[in-house]
Scaffold this motif. Structure first.
Motif, PDB file in Angstrom:
ATOM      1  N   ILE A   1       0.864  -1.186   0.000  1.00  0.00           N
ATOM      2  CA  ILE A   1       0.000   0.000   0.000  1.00  0.00           C
ATOM      3  C   ILE A   1       0.893   1.224   0.000  1.00  0.00           C
ATOM      4  O   ILE A   1       1.608   1.496   0.961  1.00  0.00           O
ATOM      5  N   ALA A   2       0.840   1.958  -1.118  1.00  0.00           N
ATOM      6  CA  ALA A   2       1.789   3.053  -1.331  1.00  0.00           C
ATOM      7  C   ALA A   2       1.209   4.442  -1.120  1.00  0.00           C
ATOM      8  O   ALA A   2       1.949   5.406  -1.069  1.00  0.00           O
ATOM      9  N   GLY A   3      -0.101   4.565  -1.032  1.00  0.00           N
ATOM     10  CA  GLY A   3      -0.669   5.898  -0.887  1.00  0.00           C
ATOM     11  C   GLY A   3      -2.176   5.878  -0.861  1.00  0.00           C
ATOM     12  O   GLY A   3      -2.799   4.884  -0.519  1.00  0.00           O
ATOM     13  N   THR A   4      -2.768   7.001  -1.257  1.00  0.00           N
ATOM     14  CA  THR A   4      -4.204   7.193  -1.203  1.00  0.00           C
ATOM     15  C   THR A   4      -4.707   7.909  -2.444  1.00  0.00           C
ATOM     16  O   THR A   4      -3.926   8.504  -3.177  1.00  0.00           O
ATOM     17  N   LEU A   5      -6.004   7.858  -2.657  1.00  0.00           N
ATOM     18  CA  LEU A   5      -6.634   8.647  -3.709  1.00  0.00           C
ATOM     19  C   LEU A   5      -7.252   9.915  -3.132  1.00  0.00           C
ATOM     20  O   LEU A   5      -7.695  10.769  -3.871  1.00  0.00           O
ATOM     21  N   GLU A   6      -7.299  10.032  -1.808  1.00  0.00           N
ATOM     22  CA  GLU A   6      -7.943  11.161  -1.142  1.00  0.00           C
ATOM     23  C   GLU A   6      -6.934  12.124  -0.538  1.00  0.00           C
ATOM     24  O   GLU A   6      -6.270  11.795   0.441  1.00  0.00           O
ATOM     25  N   PRO A   7      -6.828  13.338  -1.071  1.00  0.00           N
ATOM     26  CA  PRO A   7      -5.886  14.324  -0.520  1.00  0.00           C
ATOM     27  C   PRO A   7      -6.165  14.674   0.940  1.00  0.00           C
ATOM     28  O   PRO A   7      -5.240  14.954   1.700  1.00  0.00           O
ATOM     29  N   THR A   8      -7.438  14.639   1.359  1.00  0.00           N
ATOM     30  CA  THR A   8      -7.740  14.975   2.751  1.00  0.00           C
ATOM     31  C   THR A   8      -7.184  13.930   3.712  1.00  0.00           C
ATOM     32  O   THR A   8      -6.781  14.263   4.822  1.00  0.00           O
ATOM     33  N   ARG A   9      -7.165  12.686   3.290  1.00  0.00           N
ATOM     34  CA  ARG A   9      -6.601  11.629   4.144  1.00  0.00           C
ATOM     35  C   ARG A   9      -5.078  11.701   4.179  1.00  0.00           C
ATOM     36  O   ARG A   9      -4.454  11.291   5.156  1.00  0.00           O
ATOM     37  N   ALA A  10      -4.475  12.217   3.129  1.00  0.00           N
ATOM     38  CA  ALA A  10      -3.017  12.345   3.099  1.00  0.00           C
ATOM     39  C   ALA A  10      -2.534  13.300   4.183  1.00  0.00           C
ATOM     40  O   ALA A  10      -1.406  13.185   4.659  1.00  0.00           O
TER      41      ALA A  10
END
Length: 145
Positions: free
Chosen positions: A65-74
């Motif tokens: 798992i390398a990241g997210t699609l949601e900027p708010t979760r980042a």
């Protein structure tokens, strides 16, 4: 991690420990001390080719798992899915307690972003708690989007 016998105290301690590790990593990054995790990567959901045979429910390694699609979760988690803000605390602790009580949590939702990596669509807190508990893999619904 040493267990106290109280799920709530264990959850609070685990969150505090994960958040402290995130702050230490940020400080080390600021001081340029070796390789440390950066912010959680944000991927764009459009423009990726669909790949046959990669969708459905399966177990994936947490390391993939390398990241997210949601900027708010980042903004809530660092690159190692450790909580960065206090706003993640209540939900994080509820998920910890649910796992502690043996509740079967729904699978996370991910999309492939590389040959062997994924970005989280839904389940950021579940990924964070799984990392904190020392899990190696997690159940996920892989969407080929």
């Amino acid at each position: 991690m040493m267990r106290t016998g109280s799920g709530l105290i264990d959850a609070e301690y685990a969150f505090t420990r994960a958040r402290r590790a995130s702050r230490r990593a940020a400080l080390a990054r600021a001081l340029h001390l070796g390789s440390v995790e950066r912010r959680l990567a944000v991927y764009c959901s459009s423009g990726r080719p669909r790949r046959a045979g990669q969708h459905g429910l399966r177990e994936i390694p947490l390391a993939a798992i390398a990241g997210t699609l949601e900027p708010t979760r980042a903004a809530q988690f660092d690159g190692a899915f450790r909580p960065v803000t206090r706003s993640a605390r209540r939900r994080w602790e509820r998920i910890w307690l649910a796992e502690d009580h043996g509740t079967i949590l729904p699978p996370i939702s991910v999309v492939p972003v590389g040959e062997h990596s994924f970005a989280v669509v839904d389940g950021h807190h579940r990924v964070s708690v799984a990392h904190a508990r020392g899990a190696v893999a997690i159940d996920a619904t892989v969407d080929a989007r």
